[in-house]
Design a protein around this motif. Structure first.
Motif, PDB file in Angstrom:
ATOM      1  N   MET A 144       0.834  -1.224   0.000  1.00 59.93           N
ATOM      2  CA  MET A 144       0.000   0.000   0.000  1.00 59.93           C
ATOM      3  C   MET A 144       0.859   1.261   0.000  1.00 59.93           C
ATOM      4  SD  MET A 144      -2.989  -1.397  -0.018  1.00 59.93           S
ATOM      5  CE  MET A 144      -2.640  -3.009   0.680  1.00 59.93           C
ATOM      6  N   GLY A 145       0.965   1.925  -1.087  1.00 60.31           N
ATOM      7  CA  GLY A 145       1.697   3.194  -1.133  1.00 60.31           C
ATOM      8  C   GLY A 145       0.869   4.344  -0.586  1.00 60.31           C
ATOM      9  N   ILE A 146      -0.420   4.058  -0.420  1.00 55.17           N
ATOM     10  CA  ILE A 146      -1.326   5.123   0.030  1.00 55.17           C
ATOM     11  C   ILE A 146      -0.906   5.713   1.363  1.00 55.17           C
ATOM     12  CG2 ILE A 146      -3.494   5.207   1.315  1.00 55.17           C
ATOM     13  CD1 ILE A 146      -5.001   4.601  -1.059  1.00 55.17           C
ATOM     14  N   HIS A 147      -0.618   4.825   2.289  1.00 49.72           N
ATOM     15  CA  HIS A 147      -0.248   5.287   3.616  1.00 49.72           C
ATOM     16  C   HIS A 147       1.052   6.090   3.565  1.00 49.72           C
ATOM     17  CE1 HIS A 147      -0.089   5.443   7.912  1.00 49.72           C
ATOM     18  NE2 HIS A 147       1.135   4.915   7.910  1.00 49.72           N
ATOM     19  N   GLU A 148       1.963   5.574   2.776  1.00 50.58           N
ATOM     20  CA  GLU A 148       3.246   6.282   2.665  1.00 50.58           C
ATOM     21  C   GLU A 148       3.070   7.663   2.045  1.00 50.58           C
ATOM     22  OE1 GLU A 148       5.701   3.718   0.436  1.00 50.58           O
ATOM     23  OE2 GLU A 148       5.724   2.131   1.974  1.00 50.58           O
ATOM     24  N   ARG A 149       2.233   7.705   1.029  1.00 51.78           N
ATOM     25  CA  ARG A 149       2.038   8.996   0.382  1.00 51.78           C
ATOM     26  C   ARG A 149       1.451  10.001   1.384  1.00 51.78           C
ATOM     27  NH1 ARG A 149      -2.652   9.223  -3.095  1.00 51.78           N
ATOM     28  NH2 ARG A 149      -3.443  10.224  -1.190  1.00 51.78           N
ATOM     29  N   LYS A 150       0.476   9.479   2.129  1.00 46.37           N
ATOM     30  CA  LYS A 150      -0.132  10.331   3.156  1.00 46.37           C
ATOM     31  C   LYS A 150       0.945  10.859   4.115  1.00 46.37           C
ATOM     32  CE  LYS A 150      -4.778   9.858   2.669  1.00 46.37           C
ATOM     33  NZ  LYS A 150      -5.826  10.865   2.812  1.00 46.37           N
ATOM     34  N   GLU A 151       1.778   9.938   4.523  1.00 41.84           N
ATOM     35  CA  GLU A 151       2.851  10.321   5.436  1.00 41.84           C
ATOM     36  C   GLU A 151       3.723  11.408   4.832  1.00 41.84           C
ATOM     37  OE1 GLU A 151       3.799   9.791   8.634  1.00 41.84           O
ATOM     38  OE2 GLU A 151       1.738   9.013   8.649  1.00 41.84           O
ATOM     39  N   ARG A 152       4.045  11.191   3.570  1.00 47.11           N
ATOM     40  CA  ARG A 152       4.921  12.136   2.880  1.00 47.11           C
ATOM     41  C   ARG A 152       4.249  13.509   2.801  1.00 47.11           C
ATOM     42  NH1 ARG A 152       5.743   8.703  -1.233  1.00 47.11           N
ATOM     43  NH2 ARG A 152       4.458  10.011  -2.579  1.00 47.11           N
ATOM     44  N   GLU A 153       2.986  13.463   2.462  1.00 43.76           N
ATOM     45  CA  GLU A 153       2.265  14.732   2.371  1.00 43.76           C
ATOM     46  C   GLU A 153       2.204  15.456   3.721  1.00 43.76           C
ATOM     47  OE1 GLU A 153      -0.781  13.627  -1.284  1.00 43.76           O
ATOM     48  OE2 GLU A 153      -1.534  13.913   0.765  1.00 43.76           O
ATOM     49  N   LYS A 154       2.028  14.649   4.713  1.00 42.51           N
ATOM     50  CA  LYS A 154       1.960  15.214   6.050  1.00 42.51           C
ATOM     51  C   LYS A 154       3.280  15.882   6.425  1.00 42.51           C
ATOM     52  CE  LYS A 154       0.144  13.556  10.430  1.00 42.51           C
ATOM     53  NZ  LYS A 154      -0.403  12.374  11.138  1.00 42.51           N
ATOM     54  N   GLU A 155       4.326  15.213   6.130  1.00 44.98           N
ATOM     55  CA  GLU A 155       5.647  15.754   6.442  1.00 44.98           C
ATOM     56  C   GLU A 155       5.885  17.050   5.669  1.00 44.98           C
ATOM     57  OE1 GLU A 155       8.541  16.383   8.600  1.00 44.98           O
ATOM     58  OE2 GLU A 155       7.211  14.668   8.944  1.00 44.98           O
ATOM     59  N   GLN A 156       5.432  17.006   4.436  1.00 46.02           N
ATOM     60  CA  GLN A 156       5.583  18.178   3.588  1.00 46.02           C
ATOM     61  C   GLN A 156       4.803  19.361   4.168  1.00 46.02           C
ATOM     62  OE1 GLN A 156       4.733  17.091  -0.426  1.00 46.02           O
ATOM     63  NE2 GLN A 156       4.664  19.243  -1.107  1.00 46.02           N
ATOM     64  N   ARG A 157       3.629  19.071   4.633  1.00 44.51           N
ATOM     65  CA  ARG A 157       2.808  20.097   5.245  1.00 44.51           C
ATOM     66  C   ARG A 157       3.512  20.697   6.466  1.00 44.51           C
ATOM     67  NH1 ARG A 157      -2.580  21.168   4.326  1.00 44.51           N
ATOM     68  NH2 ARG A 157      -1.804  20.702   2.246  1.00 44.51           N
ATOM     69  N   ARG A 158       4.104  19.811   7.246  1.00 41.06           N
ATOM     70  CA  ARG A 158       4.862  20.305   8.412  1.00 41.06           C
ATOM     71  C   ARG A 158       5.956  21.273   7.986  1.00 41.06           C
ATOM     72  NH1 ARG A 158       4.481  17.608  13.472  1.00 41.06           N
ATOM     73  NH2 ARG A 158       6.573  18.322  14.039  1.00 41.06           N
ATOM     74  N   GLU A 159       6.591  20.928   6.899  1.00 43.44           N
ATOM     75  CA  GLU A 159       7.662  21.797   6.407  1.00 43.44           C
ATOM     76  C   GLU A 159       7.129  23.142   5.938  1.00 43.44           C
ATOM     77  OE1 GLU A 159      11.063  21.473   6.299  1.00 43.44           O
ATOM     78  OE2 GLU A 159      10.602  19.818   7.671  1.00 43.44           O
ATOM     79  N   GLU A 160       6.016  23.091   5.241  1.00 45.20           N
ATOM     80  CA  GLU A 160       5.426  24.340   4.771  1.00 45.20           C
ATOM     81  C   GLU A 160       5.081  25.270   5.935  1.00 45.20           C
ATOM     82  OE1 GLU A 160       3.286  22.083   1.038  1.00 45.20           O
ATOM     83  OE2 GLU A 160       2.051  23.229   2.448  1.00 45.20           O
ATOM     84  N   ILE A 161       4.507  24.659   6.948  1.00 47.30           N
ATOM     85  CA  ILE A 161       4.176  25.454   8.129  1.00 47.30           C
ATOM     86  C   ILE A 161       5.436  26.052   8.731  1.00 47.30           C
ATOM     87  CG2 ILE A 161       3.333  25.307  10.499  1.00 47.30           C
ATOM     88  CD1 ILE A 161       1.313  23.219   9.526  1.00 47.30           C
ATOM     89  N   LEU A 162       6.454  25.211   8.801  1.00 51.28           N
ATOM     90  CA  LEU A 162       7.713  25.667   9.375  1.00 51.28           C
ATOM     91  C   LEU A 162       8.301  26.816   8.568  1.00 51.28           C
ATOM     92  CD1 LEU A 162       8.383  24.395  11.903  1.00 51.28           C
ATOM     93  CD2 LEU A 162      10.020  22.887  10.811  1.00 51.28           C
ATOM     94  N   ASN A 163       8.207  26.703   7.260  1.00 52.64           N
ATOM     95  CA  ASN A 163       8.720  27.795   6.422  1.00 52.64           C
ATOM     96  C   ASN A 163       8.013  29.110   6.732  1.00 52.64           C
ATOM     97  OD1 ASN A 163      10.490  26.139   5.079  1.00 52.64           O
ATOM     98  ND2 ASN A 163       9.053  25.660   3.417  1.00 52.64           N
TER      99      ASN A 163
END
Lengths: 230, 230, 230, 230
Positions: B1-20
């Motif tokens: 299932m790549g779905i969960h991983e993608r979600k994770e990746r997106e989540k991490e990306q979101r964290r970064e955006e917020i941090l920026n």
DNA sequence: AATGAATGAGGGTTCATTCAT
DNA sequence: AATGAATGAACCCTCATTCAT
């Protein structure tokens, strides 16, 4: 006519009362979490009266801080007065500063304020000036001590007394701050006693400032620091 | 299932955006004057979303700070990697830290935060832990460097590498803070160049920690500091 | 006993000094933004003393306003005295009122105060009475002028002089207020010169008050207003 | 998707609720003596929410005032729509404005606000713009009416419709203000009924703007004003 | 008469945080 | 997961007025 003088005296006394109240509140809550309401209540005065004597909360904070610097200055004067030589005085200053840190931790905390660039703007120039004047006095004490040591031949001729003062005081201060915040952590995680580090740092620095002759005769003094090792 | 991983990746990306976004705002306004509103706007997210990723404004502040510590750590790794010996590395660390101070002044300002005892309470333990972990890593780097130097015989055997690290780092830090706040004042009132003091202080402490042999061979290195004198 | 008189004279002088200070401050800041502190400082008196002479800030404001009404009254007396006939005098009053508006804009602004129903309550009845007495005097001047004109046959017999005075004065006043606030806006959006409107309005009104005979002989006078058209 | 629309509708409704509360409070206390606390309480909302919808107390005040201008505008539209000719309409506008003054005295009081130069600054440009737009619409109504009358030959060809509107409206307004403040005083001291003056003033100005022909045919209309005399 | 220290009741505005949707 | 409307507690400072001296 003593009437005017009495008024003056009462006014000064009122300033002190306000300062006492402010000090108590600032000690307990810090600058941000202290409110003028609470200070007024503790001073048993109206809030408006506070502003008759101090222009802003920040000014009041600085005024309390100046008290701390007074205390520190007095301490320095005493230590230098009762110490035999510049090296000994310098060493004792380090010891006394630690005592100050322990005894007047709250004042020490207030001193942080001066490092926060954001807050500088909220303070009236007059009060800032008064504060700087006070710290300058103490700096001068230490600088003169180095100067005397150089002239007497206990400190190296090639050092600049002002620079030496900055280095000594800054490193001392910095380690005390670390003690304040992270003492436990260093003890537990790395088994290091930061208090000892504080004294070692002072010793190390003083040694490197001293001439060879002085080093020999004062060896015993600085070895104090070793005896603190468990 | 790549779905969960993608979600994770997106989540991490979101964290970064917020941090920026948070970084930009904190840099511009400081902790106090920054608002979650502005951060949310800059992140093009709703305020509520911010709280899905970070527990409080202070946590967010710390998270940005960790980025600064990352940067600092990287810098240390690079410097040590590209330096020949522990002493040289140590000296270069001091130089690089000054560069960091100049180039990333905003991060340096954020580091003040850790010294303010009042604010410690407002931070979640997790974030504090993450922050400490990061600084520990860097501490370890410096400590290990001292250790290596001791083993190699360039640093005195009687010094404790941890203590040495604390002393060196603390004094360096403390002088940089002074440069940040009072550089002009010292220049004008006492004609002292605090930047020079910074390098002299580093040199002084290093010298006093070195063995005689090392001192002889590295004399040229540390004499750099002299050449900066006008 | 000249003593009592001297005291009286000094007291009156003090009242004037206070009024001077108040006028300066009110002119600069308006009622709301003026403080008794600033007035006291400008008057070189203590705040308490102000209250010995005037019951409240609003009273003081009204007292200054009365000065403005004095000025206006004087102006009216002069204009009527130096004008040949009631119609001419009436027309000149309009012109002079515009001059007053331009020259003493600050007083004109103060007059707004009397229109604000909220503030009426804050004024002492005595001061209000004094103010009304002053305006009544000026009203009487205008009313008498109309009366004279009616008797002389230049104004229509079927008009009530009081009503005529109210209409003339009110409309004049109202347009001046509009000039004060919105002159630019009307010029830009509708290309209308409100100052011209002011004079046209006065002319229009006077015309309709006059008898046919008077209208013929004074036509030249009122045609002044036409010459202002570009 | 009606979801978005419903949200919008609810938001608009909330704005109205706030406006209702604000109106009630402002009517009762005036701008200065009204507090956001009271408005919030009356709206059964938190004070913070108020600021989500309106930028400041002054903005809120202006928003309520716009309601008053709306009402006035509607009234003008109705009157003009149900009146036969421009002259008749103009006369009826005067009557209706008096009714508005009596019925919506509170709105009339608010309109004073626009005359106070001090307060203009505290209002957001947007809200000021909205307010001006509303008053402009009403001005246009009156101006167009004059234009039509001129074209139809009932108003003199040599009058400028804009100027005529300013003169008529301003004088009417000014007398109403006087009625509001000083009605009793004029009655008692000079036995003058200001309400009658208001209508006479309107009649007078209208007459002087009409052509001879129109004057003849509308004589009966304007003679209304005489019948009101006791 | 004059002072001026003291009062004390506000009052608008901000924002981190929550929670129903 | 994301929203964003709503909250509500705080907070500094002002200033007209009083009154003991």
């Amino acid at each position: 006519m003593g009437i005017h003088e009495r008024k003056e005296r009462e006014k000064e006394q009122r300033r002190e009362e306000i300062l006492n109240a402010a000090q108590a509140v600032f000690f307990e809550r810090g600058l941000q979490n202290s409110t003028m309401d609470e200070i007024a209540e503790k001073a048993e005065l109206s809030k408006g009266t506070l502003y008759l004597y101090y222009g802003s909360k920040e000014d009041l904070y600085l005024a309390v801080m100046v008290r701390g610097f007074d205390l520190l200055h007095e301490m320095c004067v005493d230590v230098i007065g009762s110490s035999g030589s510049p090296v000994e005085a310098m060493w004792n200053l380090g010891k006394s500063y630690y005592e100050f840190f322990e005894k007047h931790r709250n004042f020490f905390h207030m001193f942080y304020f001066l490092q926060s660039p954001t807050l500088h703007k909220q303070v009236s120039p007059d009060m800032m000036e008064a504060c700087n004047a006070q710290t300058n006095k103490t700096w001068k004490l230490v600088i003169d001590l180095f100067q005397r040591g150089i002239e007497e031949g206990t400190f190296r001729k090639d050092i600049n007394p002002i620079e030496a003062a900055v280095i000594l005081w800054s490193s001392a201060n910095s380690i005390l701050i670390r003690i304040d915040n992270e003492c436990e952590r260093w003890k537990e995680q790395l088994n290091v006693d930061l208090v000892q580090v504080y004294f070692r740092s002072n010793a190390l620095f003083l040694e490197s400032m001293m001439t060879k002759d002085a080093y020999t005769s004062y060896a015993s003094l600085l070895s104090e620091v070793q005896t603190q090792t468990p």
